[in-house]
Design a protein around this motif. Structure first.
Motif, mmCIF file in Angstrom:
data_model
loop_
_atom_site.group_PDB
_atom_site.id
_atom_site.type_symbol
_atom_site.label_atom_id
_atom_site.label_comp_id
_atom_site.label_asym_id
_atom_site.label_seq_id
_atom_site.Cartn_x
_atom_site.Cartn_y
_atom_site.Cartn_z
ATOM 1 N N VAL A 89 0.868 -1.173 0.000
ATOM 2 C CA VAL A 89 0.000 0.000 0.000
ATOM 3 C C VAL A 89 0.901 1.217 0.000
ATOM 4 O O VAL A 89 1.724 1.384 0.906
ATOM 5 C CB VAL A 89 -0.925 0.028 1.233
ATOM 6 N N SER A 90 0.734 2.057 -1.009
ATOM 7 C CA SER A 90 1.489 3.308 -1.057
ATOM 8 C C SER A 90 0.564 4.475 -0.792
ATOM 9 O O SER A 90 -0.562 4.515 -1.290
ATOM 10 C CB SER A 90 2.177 3.478 -2.416
ATOM 11 N N TRP A 91 1.049 5.400 0.018
ATOM 12 C CA TRP A 91 0.309 6.599 0.374
ATOM 13 C C TRP A 91 1.242 7.786 0.214
ATOM 14 O O TRP A 91 2.458 7.639 0.289
ATOM 15 C CB TRP A 91 -0.230 6.496 1.819
ATOM 16 N N PRO A 92 0.680 8.983 -0.012
ATOM 17 C CA PRO A 92 1.529 10.159 -0.221
ATOM 18 C C PRO A 92 2.258 10.576 1.055
ATOM 19 O O PRO A 92 1.680 10.591 2.141
ATOM 20 C CB PRO A 92 0.543 11.256 -0.627
ATOM 21 N N LYS A 120 7.196 -4.515 6.291
ATOM 22 C CA LYS A 120 8.274 -3.701 5.724
ATOM 23 C C LYS A 120 7.699 -2.366 5.285
ATOM 24 O O LYS A 120 6.543 -2.279 4.882
ATOM 25 C CB LYS A 120 8.875 -4.437 4.517
ATOM 26 N N VAL A 121 8.521 -1.338 5.341
ATOM 27 C CA VAL A 121 8.156 -0.028 4.819
ATOM 28 C C VAL A 121 9.307 0.450 3.934
ATOM 29 O O VAL A 121 10.470 0.107 4.183
ATOM 30 C CB VAL A 121 7.848 0.979 5.956
ATOM 31 N N CYS A 122 8.980 1.194 2.883
ATOM 32 C CA CYS A 122 10.047 1.725 2.022
ATOM 33 C C CYS A 122 9.616 3.013 1.359
ATOM 34 O O CYS A 122 8.426 3.323 1.258
ATOM 35 C CB CYS A 122 10.459 0.697 0.964
ATOM 36 N N TRP A 128 5.619 8.999 -2.855
ATOM 37 C CA TRP A 128 4.968 7.855 -2.231
ATOM 38 C C TRP A 128 5.879 7.070 -1.291
ATOM 39 O O TRP A 128 7.033 6.819 -1.611
ATOM 40 C CB TRP A 128 4.468 6.903 -3.313
ATOM 41 N N SER A 129 5.292 6.655 -0.163
ATOM 42 C CA SER A 129 5.893 5.660 0.715
ATOM 43 C C SER A 129 5.102 4.371 0.530
ATOM 44 O O SER A 129 3.950 4.404 0.084
ATOM 45 C CB SER A 129 5.792 6.092 2.179
ATOM 46 N N GLY A 130 5.697 3.238 0.889
ATOM 47 C CA GLY A 130 5.006 1.961 0.739
ATOM 48 C C GLY A 130 5.078 1.131 2.000
ATOM 49 O O GLY A 130 6.101 1.116 2.682
ATOM 50 N N LEU A 131 3.982 0.437 2.320
ATOM 51 C CA LEU A 131 3.909 -0.471 3.455
ATOM 52 C C LEU A 131 3.539 -1.850 2.922
ATOM 53 O O LEU A 131 2.526 -1.999 2.235
ATOM 54 C CB LEU A 131 2.859 0.011 4.461
ATOM 55 N N LYS A 132 4.375 -2.835 3.220
ATOM 56 C CA LYS A 132 4.161 -4.197 2.730
ATOM 57 C C LYS A 132 3.268 -4.947 3.713
ATOM 58 O O LYS A 132 3.574 -5.032 4.903
ATOM 59 C CB LYS A 132 5.500 -4.920 2.588
#
Length: 140
Positions: A89-92, A120-122, A128-132
């Motif tokens: 999931v990517s959010w701004p 995981k987060v990246c 965008w950031s992403g949360l696995k």
């Protein structure tokens, strides 16, 4: 001559590697920015872009800005995907100034009761950031 050094806050790891995209991955992009596939280059051989969520999808990368829509999407994916699928999931990011009702904590608040767990987060890019998310073992 451009610098090969990644911007501050970025690891320099290619995005496909960060996201776990390997050869043969069946990938579904949902609400992705128009230029997102350019960020995935070069892709490993044999990556297949899927058109719909289903038991045959390995990784979903979902881009979201609104809490309510994300809750609906996560519930649908939970019913549709195989238990071993991964959802990013990517959010701004706040610094991007893209209007959003999401934060990393909001995503967890929505996902955890559905049986997802974040692992995981990246940083995806400057916006965008992403949360696995994966399904908790006891919910598979």
């Amino acid at each position: 001559m451009p610098s090969a050094t990644p911007p501050a806050g970025y690891s320099g790891t290619p995005l496909p590697k960060k996201l776990g995209i390997v050869g043969g991955t069946r990938l579904l992009l949902l609400n992705a920015p128009a230029d997102f596939t350019e960020l995935l280059q070069p892709l490993p051989d044999g990556v297949v872009f899927m058109r719909h969520a289903g038991q045959d999808v390995d990784i979903v990368h979902l881009f979201a800005t609104q809490r309510d829509a994300l809750g609906t999407d996560l519930a649908s994916l939970r019913r549709t995907l195989a238990p071993n699928a991964t959802v990013w999931v990517s959010w701004p990011k706040k610094a991007s100034r893209v209007p959003t009702t999401l934060t990393e904590d909001t995503i967890r608040e929505l996902a955890l009761p559905m049986g997802w767990v974040d692992v995981k987060v990246c940083a995806v890019d400057a916006v965008w950031s992403g949360l696995k998310l994966v399904v908790r073992r006891e919910h598979r």
